[in-house]
Design a protein around this motif. Structure first.
Motif, PDB file in Angstrom:
ATOM      1  N   HIS A  48      36.206 -40.562 -27.572  1.00  0.00           N
ATOM      2  CA  HIS A  48      35.174 -41.490 -27.110  1.00  0.00           C
ATOM      3  C   HIS A  48      34.421 -40.949 -25.909  1.00  0.00           C
ATOM      4  O   HIS A  48      33.790 -41.709 -25.179  1.00  0.00           O
ATOM      5  N   GLY A  49      34.478 -39.641 -25.682  1.00  0.00           N
ATOM      6  CA  GLY A  49      33.703 -39.042 -24.608  1.00  0.00           C
ATOM      7  C   GLY A  49      34.382 -39.032 -23.259  1.00  0.00           C
ATOM      8  O   GLY A  49      33.712 -38.826 -22.243  1.00  0.00           O
ATOM      9  N   GLY A  50      35.701 -39.244 -23.198  1.00  0.00           N
ATOM     10  CA  GLY A  50      36.411 -39.273 -21.931  1.00  0.00           C
ATOM     11  C   GLY A  50      36.713 -40.692 -21.480  1.00  0.00           C
ATOM     12  O   GLY A  50      36.203 -41.662 -22.034  1.00  0.00           O
ATOM     13  N   GLU A  51      37.553 -40.792 -20.449  1.00  0.00           N
ATOM     14  CA  GLU A  51      38.029 -42.103 -20.024  1.00  0.00           C
ATOM     15  C   GLU A  51      36.910 -42.984 -19.485  1.00  0.00           C
ATOM     16  O   GLU A  51      36.799 -44.163 -19.833  1.00  0.00           O
ATOM     17  N   ALA A  52      36.074 -42.440 -18.600  1.00  0.00           N
ATOM     18  CA  ALA A  52      35.005 -43.247 -17.998  1.00  0.00           C
ATOM     19  C   ALA A  52      34.027 -43.729 -19.055  1.00  0.00           C
ATOM     20  O   ALA A  52      33.632 -44.903 -19.074  1.00  0.00           O
ATOM     21  N   ALA A  53      33.613 -42.826 -19.945  1.00  0.00           N
ATOM     22  CA  ALA A  53      32.673 -43.211 -21.000  1.00  0.00           C
ATOM     23  C   ALA A  53      33.296 -44.221 -21.948  1.00  0.00           C
ATOM     24  O   ALA A  53      32.622 -45.144 -22.422  1.00  0.00           O
ATOM     25  N   MET A  54      34.583 -44.068 -22.233  1.00  0.00           N
ATOM     26  CA  MET A  54      35.263 -44.997 -23.132  1.00  0.00           C
ATOM     27  C   MET A  54      35.296 -46.407 -22.541  1.00  0.00           C
ATOM     28  O   MET A  54      35.001 -47.396 -23.218  1.00  0.00           O
ATOM     29  N   LEU A  55      35.657 -46.525 -21.259  1.00  0.00           N
ATOM     30  CA  LEU A  55      35.709 -47.843 -20.630  1.00  0.00           C
ATOM     31  C   LEU A  55      34.324 -48.473 -20.562  1.00  0.00           C
ATOM     32  O   LEU A  55      34.161 -49.669 -20.845  1.00  0.00           O
ATOM     33  N   ALA A  56      33.324 -47.682 -20.184  1.00  0.00           N
ATOM     34  CA  ALA A  56      31.969 -48.220 -20.099  1.00  0.00           C
ATOM     35  C   ALA A  56      31.483 -48.695 -21.465  1.00  0.00           C
ATOM     36  O   ALA A  56      30.884 -49.769 -21.589  1.00  0.00           O
ATOM     37  N   GLY A  57      31.748 -47.902 -22.497  1.00  0.00           N
ATOM     38  CA  GLY A  57      31.346 -48.311 -23.845  1.00  0.00           C
ATOM     39  C   GLY A  57      32.087 -49.537 -24.322  1.00  0.00           C
ATOM     40  O   GLY A  57      31.516 -50.404 -24.997  1.00  0.00           O
ATOM     41  N   MET A  58      33.368 -49.632 -23.975  1.00  0.00           N
ATOM     42  CA  MET A  58      34.178 -50.777 -24.369  1.00  0.00           C
ATOM     43  C   MET A  58      33.627 -52.070 -23.750  1.00  0.00           C
ATOM     44  O   MET A  58      33.432 -53.082 -24.445  1.00  0.00           O
ATOM     45  N   VAL A  59      33.362 -52.039 -22.453  1.00  0.00           N
ATOM     46  CA  VAL A  59      32.852 -53.219 -21.753  1.00  0.00           C
ATOM     47  C   VAL A  59      31.460 -53.585 -22.257  1.00  0.00           C
ATOM     48  O   VAL A  59      31.149 -54.773 -22.457  1.00  0.00           O
ATOM     49  N   ALA A  60      30.613 -52.577 -22.467  1.00  0.00           N
ATOM     50  CA  ALA A  60      29.251 -52.850 -22.943  1.00  0.00           C
ATOM     51  C   ALA A  60      29.262 -53.441 -24.350  1.00  0.00           C
ATOM     52  O   ALA A  60      28.490 -54.365 -24.650  1.00  0.00           O
ATOM     53  N   ARG A  61      30.126 -52.919 -25.198  1.00  0.00           N
ATOM     54  CA  ARG A  61      30.168 -53.416 -26.572  1.00  0.00           C
ATOM     55  C   ARG A  61      30.647 -54.862 -26.629  1.00  0.00           C
ATOM     56  O   ARG A  61      30.100 -55.682 -27.379  1.00  0.00           O
ATOM     57  N   LEU A  62      31.644 -55.186 -25.828  1.00  0.00           N
ATOM     58  CA  LEU A  62      32.105 -56.570 -25.775  1.00  0.00           C
ATOM     59  C   LEU A  62      31.040 -57.472 -25.156  1.00  0.00           C
ATOM     60  O   LEU A  62      30.876 -58.625 -25.566  1.00  0.00           O
ATOM     61  N   GLY A  63      30.311 -56.952 -24.167  1.00  0.00           N
ATOM     62  CA  GLY A  63      29.244 -57.730 -23.571  1.00  0.00           C
ATOM     63  C   GLY A  63      28.163 -58.083 -24.563  1.00  0.00           C
ATOM     64  O   GLY A  63      27.630 -59.209 -24.554  1.00  0.00           O
ATOM     65  N   ARG A  64      27.816 -57.138 -25.439  1.00  0.00           N
ATOM     66  CA  ARG A  64      26.812 -57.428 -26.468  1.00  0.00           C
ATOM     67  C   ARG A  64      27.312 -58.484 -27.450  1.00  0.00           C
ATOM     68  O   ARG A  64      26.510 -59.168 -28.090  1.00  0.00           O
ATOM     69  N   ALA A  65      28.628 -58.604 -27.575  1.00  0.00           N
ATOM     70  CA  ALA A  65      29.202 -59.623 -28.454  1.00  0.00           C
ATOM     71  C   ALA A  65      29.394 -60.956 -27.748  1.00  0.00           C
ATOM     72  O   ALA A  65      29.944 -61.892 -28.341  1.00  0.00           O
ATOM     73  N   GLY A  66      28.954 -61.050 -26.487  1.00  0.00           N
ATOM     74  CA  GLY A  66      29.059 -62.305 -25.765  1.00  0.00           C
ATOM     75  C   GLY A  66      30.369 -62.496 -25.034  1.00  0.00           C
ATOM     76  O   GLY A  66      30.699 -63.621 -24.640  1.00  0.00           O
ATOM     77  N   LEU A  67      31.121 -61.413 -24.795  1.00  0.00           N
ATOM     78  CA  LEU A  67      32.415 -61.505 -24.110  1.00  0.00           C
ATOM     79  C   LEU A  67      32.335 -60.756 -22.787  1.00  0.00           C
ATOM     80  O   LEU A  67      32.123 -59.541 -22.767  1.00  0.00           O
ATOM     81  N   LEU A  68      32.503 -61.479 -21.685  1.00  0.00           N
ATOM     82  CA  LEU A  68      32.543 -60.852 -20.369  1.00  0.00           C
ATOM     83  C   LEU A  68      33.861 -60.092 -20.229  1.00  0.00           C
ATOM     84  O   LEU A  68      34.926 -60.640 -20.508  1.00  0.00           O
ATOM     85  N   ALA A  69      33.786 -58.825 -19.805  1.00  0.00           N
ATOM     86  CA  ALA A  69      34.996 -57.999 -19.769  1.00  0.00           C
ATOM     87  C   ALA A  69      34.977 -57.070 -18.569  1.00  0.00           C
ATOM     88  O   ALA A  69      33.914 -56.659 -18.093  1.00  0.00           O
ATOM     89  N   LYS A  70      36.194 -56.754 -18.087  1.00  0.00           N
ATOM     90  CA  LYS A  70      36.414 -55.716 -17.095  1.00  0.00           C
ATOM     91  C   LYS A  70      37.550 -54.839 -17.610  1.00  0.00           C
ATOM     92  O   LYS A  70      38.423 -55.323 -18.343  1.00  0.00           O
ATOM     93  N   ALA A  71      37.552 -53.567 -17.226  1.00  0.00           N
ATOM     94  CA  ALA A  71      38.572 -52.652 -17.728  1.00  0.00           C
ATOM     95  C   ALA A  71      38.979 -51.681 -16.635  1.00  0.00           C
ATOM     96  O   ALA A  71      38.143 -51.236 -15.838  1.00  0.00           O
ATOM     97  N   ALA A  72      40.255 -51.345 -16.619  1.00  0.00           N
ATOM     98  CA  ALA A  72      40.781 -50.357 -15.683  1.00  0.00           C
ATOM     99  C   ALA A  72      41.787 -49.492 -16.409  1.00  0.00           C
ATOM    100  O   ALA A  72      42.475 -49.955 -17.333  1.00  0.00           O
ATOM    101  N   ILE A  73      41.871 -48.217 -16.007  1.00  0.00           N
ATOM    102  CA  ILE A  73      42.828 -47.293 -16.617  1.00  0.00           C
ATOM    103  C   ILE A  73      43.649 -46.640 -15.517  1.00  0.00           C
ATOM    104  O   ILE A  73      43.121 -46.232 -14.479  1.00  0.00           O
ATOM    105  N   ALA A  74      44.957 -46.583 -15.733  1.00  0.00           N
ATOM    106  CA  ALA A  74      45.886 -45.977 -14.779  1.00  0.00           C
ATOM    107  C   ALA A  74      47.093 -45.467 -15.560  1.00  0.00           C
ATOM    108  O   ALA A  74      47.144 -45.539 -16.803  1.00  0.00           O
TER     109      ALA A  74
END
Length: 507
Positions: free
Chosen positions: A120-146
């Motif tokens: 998915h293009g690396g961790e940062a790109a994956m999280l950004a894409g995940m949050v953006a995709r859910l946002g387009r579906a009407g779901l507010l989201a935050k994500a963190a990786i550790a």
């Protein structure tokens, strides 16, 4: 090492209710709360962003909420529907992002993305894409990786910004300044710690563990150790009943690459039999290795088209065996077709007259699983006269649509993004440059063709109502060919700055 993503859905209950209502849902600007029973009282069980901005909070009595917001929109809280919806969302995340996913009720999802983020293009790109995709579906989201579930869970809920990426080994530093509530402790423990003066997570590190355990029980130390990675917190991956899955248990743990490859091949044979029985082909395979130390090692591969060829799938999986860390041994191998599509049986062409169409999907699969599926693409035309908008990236094996670029004006093989400023000498309004300077080198124009006028797309932005570009094809004394344009029509200042830019180089 595990890399855990915590996906936090702060307004999950109200977002799900809005999606369920569809067109009948209230506008996002209208405050919405979900009401439920707390003993004999009716209280706010969930509040959307608009309601929270007006001071409404979870646990507030419904009568108080209606006094604060007289025109409040309230619905009945459906805890069971929220839980079922979260499970369905977890399955969706499983199919698209990582092989190890589980729901984290009441408002989260946990993913172990170790070995899958490069797809998915690396961790940062994956999280950004995940949050953006859910946002387009009407779901507010935050994500963190550790590195741990506890650290990712805390950062997703107690840091600003939609995403947070913690480098490997940085969990302790990342959570040091977070409040104690980020450790998922019971409310009575939190209140007791506050009475003693503890405020931040780092306040616990300099305190002897024994007195705290004696007063508050083992839960405090366990949660702190889980967040720092000193204690394991296994993820029990979700597995829907309709998934095609095969597994093999071993009386003695295995770990040698040759042994893993042999049993992977056997599992693929069994899996392909299941795929054939259902008339489908696999587009995503997950191999999960259950180690004897109660940890999981996951391996994910994908295909561009549905596949159930044993040799092809085995090669994709065995090519990535080196990423598996068997530790003290693997006791169970599980192979799952996470994403499948219909695949009808077809007859292999044996004609000596008809030419067979070359199948490059196998090569695409090998490259995509090595460098990431987003790095393998091809260009497709877009109906736009603006050059940088006339092309888009599509998946390598996307079927042809029949669309082509207009051929009445040639286009350079390489476009510069963004166009680069050049210095020129030209006779306005419609003469090509006599010479131009690009990247510090002055080039004399030997031949020129143009102008080709391109107008702005007025339906996209108001500034493009009058925007104009005049393009010229230039050839210098060395035979190099360039594509330049003037921003404006050469007469009216409203059409552009009348500066010159180099936009492309012909091959």
């Amino acid at each position: 090492m595990a890399r855990v993503v915590s996906l936090f859905l702060p307004t999950w209950s109200t977002d799900r209710a809005r999606r369920k209502l569809g067109p009948a849902a209230p506008s996002p600007e209208i405050p919405l709360v979900m009401l439920g029973r707390d003993r004999r009282r009716q209280v706010v069980m969930a509040a959307d962003a608009a309601a929270q901005r007006l001071g409404l909070r979870v646990g507030m009595p419904a009568t108080t909420a209606r006094v604060l917001v007289p025109d409040l929109t309230a619905l009945d809280h459906e805890a069971l529907a929220d839980a079922e919806g979260l499970e369905r969302l977890a399955v969706w995340m499983l199919q698209r992002y990582a092989p190890i996913v589980t729901a984290d009720p009441p408002d989260g999802i946990i993913l172990d993305v170790a070995g899958a983020d490069h797809l998915h293009g690396g961790e940062a790109a994956m999280l950004a894409g995940m949050v953006a995709r859910l946002g387009r579906a009407g779901l507010l989201a935050k994500a963190a990786i550790a590195d741990t579930w506890g650290a990712a869970h805390a950062l997703a809920r107690f840091t600003r910004g939609p995403t947070c990426v913690v480098p490997m080994g940085g969990a302790q530093e990342a959570i040091a300044d977070l409040p104690l509530a980020s450790l998922r402790l019971p409310q009575d423990v939190l209140e007791g710690l506050r009475v003693l003066g503890f405020v931040r997570v780092s306040d616990l590190w300099a305190t002897p563990r024994a007195p705290l355990t004696l007063r508050f029980g083992p839960e405090l130390g366990r949660r702190l150790d889980q967040a720092l990675g000193h204690a394991s917190e296994p993820i029990d991956p979700i597995r829907p009943a309709d998934l095609i899955e095969v597994r093999r248990s071993f009386p003695e743990p295995i770990g040698a690459p040759e042994t893993l490859a042999r049993y992977i091949g056997k599992l693929v044979v069994q899996l392909c039999e299941g795929l054939t029985a259902q008339g489908v082909g696999a587009k995503r395979l997950d191999l999960i290795c259950h180690r004897v130390d109660n940890t999981l090692q996951a391996l994910r591969v994908g295909t561009a088209v549905p596949v159930r060829d044993v040799q092809r799938l085995t090669r994709l999986l065995t090519d990535k065996i080196e990423t598996i860390e068997p530790g003290f041994g693997i006791e169970i191998l599980s192979l799952t077709a996470t994403l499948v599509e219909p695949l009808a049986a077809r007859q292999v062409a044996t004609s000596l007259v008809e030419e067979s169409v070359p199948d490059v999907s196998d090569l695409v699969d090998i490259l995509a699983n090595r460098v990431g599926e987003h790095s393998i693409y091809r260009a497709a035309p877009v109906a736009s006269d603006v050059p940088e908008r006339s092309v888009r990236r599509i998946a390598a094996m996307t079927p042809e649509t029949g669309e082509t670029w207009p051929g009445h004006w040639p286009r350079p093989a390489r476009l510069l993004q963004p166009p680069e400023r050049i210095e020129t000498l030209a006779l306005l309004p419609d003469h090509p440059p006599v010479w131009f300077t690009w990247r510090g080198i002055r080039r004399r124009v030997h031949r020129a063709d143009g102008p080709e006028r391109v107008f702005g797309e007025w339906w996209k932005r108001d500034p493009e109502l009058a925007a104009v570009r005049d393009y010229f094809q230039l050839e210098d004394d060395a035979g190099e060919r360039y594509w330049v344009f003037r921003a404006g029509d050469g007469e009216d200042a409203a059409t552009g700055s009348h500066r010159w830019f180099l936009h492309g180089v012909f091959g």
